[in-house]
Design a protein around this motif. Structure first.
Motif, short mmCIF file in Angstrom:
data_model
loop_
_atom_site.label_atom_id
_atom_site.label_comp_id
_atom_site.label_asym_id
_atom_site.label_seq_id
_atom_site.Cartn_x
_atom_site.Cartn_y
_atom_site.Cartn_z
N TRP A 418 0.84 -1.21 0.00
CA TRP A 418 0.00 0.00 0.00
C TRP A 418 0.87 1.26 0.00
CZ3 TRP A 418 -3.53 -2.27 -1.98
CH2 TRP A 418 -4.37 -3.21 -1.41
N CYS A 421 2.21 1.86 -3.53
CA CYS A 421 1.14 2.36 -4.42
C CYS A 421 0.81 3.81 -4.10
CB CYS A 421 -0.10 1.49 -4.26
SG CYS A 421 0.07 -0.18 -4.92
N GLN A 422 0.79 4.16 -2.82
CA GLN A 422 0.53 5.55 -2.45
C GLN A 422 1.64 6.47 -2.95
OE1 GLN A 422 -2.00 6.97 -1.30
NE2 GLN A 422 -3.19 5.63 0.05
N SER A 468 -7.22 -5.75 -4.03
CA SER A 468 -6.00 -5.72 -4.85
C SER A 468 -6.29 -6.19 -6.27
CB SER A 468 -4.92 -6.60 -4.22
OG SER A 468 -4.54 -6.11 -2.96
N PRO A 530 -12.02 -1.46 0.50
CA PRO A 530 -10.60 -1.78 0.77
C PRO A 530 -10.45 -2.49 2.09
CG PRO A 530 -11.03 0.57 1.08
CD PRO A 530 -12.27 -0.01 0.49
N THR A 533 -7.07 -1.45 7.83
CA THR A 533 -5.66 -1.34 8.21
C THR A 533 -5.58 -0.81 9.63
OG1 THR A 533 -5.57 0.88 7.24
CG2 THR A 533 -4.84 -0.95 5.87
N HIS A 539 -2.81 3.12 4.17
CA HIS A 539 -4.11 2.65 3.71
C HIS A 539 -4.04 2.26 2.25
CE1 HIS A 539 -6.15 3.96 7.40
NE2 HIS A 539 -5.37 5.04 7.36
N ALA A 540 -5.00 1.48 1.80
CA ALA A 540 -5.08 1.10 0.40
C ALA A 540 -5.37 2.32 -0.46
CB ALA A 540 -6.17 0.04 0.20
#
Length: 638
Positions: A418, A421-422, A468, A530, A533, A539-540
């Motif tokens: 995550w 990706c963020q 995902s 999502p 967490t 977070h996602a």
């Protein structure tokens, strides 16, 4: 006695024999105590029966080390004398020119001479290759070696590179002529705008000076590295504009490369900065022309040259005298670094060197400022290069952790994924607004590609959540649809190569795999929450923007994406024949999924037949300050 026995069991003499061997003692004859067998036993042919042959280290019969060395020296001297006499006899028949005609079979002397010539030529070739390989391995110790001078022998570093990385042969350009100057400047301008802005591995001033000398035919002031630079920039700029392997841009680029290789021996000679810059240019061209060169081997040679010259480490501060030279050195390193990361990732191979082995700071931002080109136009600057360096550094970080580390589960893999990706999302959202549209599209594709690469279940993060899979679905479909538009636009607004065909194939495989695993969930078009967490952990990321909004369902989107992917690979096949094999493989992989989706589509259409809709009534067109009825009567209507 065999030759090897002299080194294993040298003939030794004891300084004073203590006792006779058993056979001499029984015969009551004098024993000289020679090892490994005494003279009496040797004359009688009974060496094996001599006690010294079976008991060389018996008490009182220890070897004399000095005698062993003296005997070995004596025998080596005899061998050396024999070898010299053989070499002298062969040298009488050696010549640099092969026999001009086939010798008569009846002439035994001519036949022997021809055989000796062939053997001597083979020996020279083997010696050159062995010498070259030993010197090539020595480069890591002595980076400024000059043992690859073309005048030294017939084997050079450039010929080694060409032999290792070449596929199809280059064309013959003996009757080739330079294009008009304005055509060459147009090609150079395209290169500087779309490729140099991403990979500024050399000084543009050097390029324009080389072009001036090339067209003014001032051969005295040009070096082989300058010829290579000018021809390779023209080759890359021309080939990058090609749309087919049969068009003029591709054939012209191939001719430029063939001309550049006339100067390859010295342009690629180790020990100079120009070797790294020349190899970077050749690697860039290989990405556009996989039929003639292998980019994987070339980037390996490039990174080896970078490490041998120490460009993977910043010099000590006391040695920094010119900041501009230091910035150019750092740019050259990060160009090779970026190419290595890109090529290794798309071919799922290990990097040429790890991030821990490198210690190079970023070039100064002021070194990426805009400059006026030789044509009087303002170049777009090299700001995209700095952004690309940042992206490749981030990709290198998570690729080494997820794919190049020990295949053990990563602690808290979800948080790590995550966070990556963020970071990608924040990076692309903060891109400068002044970035050219073509470069913005290129970076958008890179972010979609990187996101799928991170989310794809590697061995270190085997657990993949439903959210995902939805992320993979959205990023893959966004990438494939945009790649289709770029491939069919007919305009290359950035540095798109054969590796983009490999990326399309990779993203299409991930798209098919996630459809196969989570088809019902994805096609149901329901919102997936999502995963939760813990506080303080990443977070996602949110789902990427959906083109067209929610009006188009995932079933139609999926079928359209798969069909467009086939068309994209077909379009790439016009430029690169290897893309045809990618298309055939994709059609075989995706065939079952496409058939199943079409069945779903037919079932849906039968379940809900389209309602008849009455055509809309024609509306009267009203124009401002225009009398339509008057116009119909033939008046001007004003």
């Amino acid at each position: 006695m065999p030759r090897s026995s002299f080194s294993d069991n040298p003939l030794l003499r004891v300084s004073r024999p203590v006792s006779a061997c058993s056979r001499c003692r029984a015969a009551k004859v004098k024993c000289d105590g020679k090892l490994p067998a005494c003279t009496a036993c040797e004359k009688a042919g009974r060496e094996n029966e001599c006690s010294s042959a079976n008991d060389q280290f018996a008490r009182g019969k220890e070897r004399s080390y000095v005698a062993a060395l003296e005997l070995r020296i004596e025998k080596l001297e005899r061998r050396l004398a024999y070898a010299r006499s053989r070499k002298a006899s062969v040298a009488q028949h050696e010549s640099d020119v092969a026999p001009t005609q086939e010798p008569d079979r009846k002439d035994s002397l001519a036949t022997i001479r021809a055989a000796i010539h062939r053997k001597a030529a083979q020996k020279r070739e083997n010696s050159d290759v062995n010498s070259l390989m030993s010197d090539f391995g020595f480069l890591s110790i002595n980076a400024t070696t000059r043992d690859f001078e073309p005048s030294m022998n017939c084997m050079t570093f450039a010929r080694l590179v060409l032999a290792a990385a070449s596929n199809d042969p280059l064309p013959d350009v003996r009757n080739w002529a330079l294009p008009p100057r304005h055509s060459a400047l147009s090609i150079v301008q395209f290169y500087m705008t779309n490729i140099y802005s991403l990979y500024p591995s050399f000084s543009e001033t050097t390029l324009y000076a080389a072009l001036d000398q090339l067209y003014m035919q001032q051969d005295r002031g040009m070096k082989d590295a300058d010829y290579w630079l000018a021809y390779m920039v023209l080759a890359i700029g021309s080939t990058a504009q090609s749309q087919s392997s049969q068009d003029v841009n591709y054939t012209n680029g191939l001719d430029f490369v063939a001309k550049a290789f006339e100067h390859a021996d010295r342009a690629l000679m180790p020990g100079y900065v120009t070797q790294i810059q020349s190899l970077i240019l050749l690697t860039q061209y290989s990405m556009l022309d996989p039929a003639h060169f292998d980019s994987w081997h070339l980037i390996g040679f490039t990174c080896r040259a970078v490490i041998d010259l120490g460009f993977h480490q910043d010099p000590p501060r006391e040695q920094i005298t010119d900041k501009a030279v230091l910035d150019m050195r750092r740019k050259t390193f990060y160009c090779a670094y970026s190419l290595d990361r890109s090529i290794s990732m798309i071919q799922t191979r290990a990097f040429s060197f790890t991030d821990a082995a490198a210690n190079v700071a970023w070039p100064r931002p002021s070194s990426f400022s805009c400059r006026a080109s030789i044509t009087g136009q303002l170049l777009s600057g090299s700001e995209p290069a700095f952004l690309l360096f940042q992206l490749r550094r981030a990709q290198s970080h998570w690729y080494q952790i997820l794919y190049q580390s020990e295949p053990t589960p990563l602690p808290d893999a979800a948080s790590f994924i995550w966070q990556m990706c963020q970071d990608l999302r924040e990076w692309v959202e903060t891109l400068p607004t002044s970035l050219p549209v073509g470069m913005r599209e290129l970076f958008d594709l890179e972010v979609h590609y990187s996101s799928v690469y991170v989310l794809a279940p590697p061995e270190r993060a085997p657990q993949t959540s439903a959210f995902s899979r939805v992320l993979i679905f959205e990023h893959a479909i966004a990438y494939l649809d945009r790649a289709y538009d770029i491939a069919h636009s007919g305009v290359n607004s950035a540095f798109y190569t054969y590796h983009d065909a490999l990326r399309v194939f990779f993203m299409a495989n991930q798209f098919v795999a996630v459809l196969h695993d989570t088809e019902d969930l994805l096609l149901a078009d329901v919102a997936v929450a999502p995963p939760p967490t813990d506080p303080g952990k990443p977070h996602a990321p949110p789902l990427p923007a959906r083109p067209g909004g929610p009006s188009v369902d995932n079933l139609d989107r999926s079928l359209g994406c798969l069909e467009r992917t086939t068309q994209t690979l077909t379009k790439y096949g016009e430029r690169w024949r290897d893309s045809e094999a990618l298309k055939q493989t994709f059609e075989r992989i995706a065939g079952e999924v496409i058939d199943r989706l079409r069945v779903r589509q037919q079932i849906r259409q039968r379940a809900s037949p389209p309602q008849s809709v009455s055509p809309p009534l024609p509306r009267e067109m009203r124009w401002v300050d225009v009398d339509v009825q008057s116009m119909m009567r033939g008046n001007r209507g004003i």
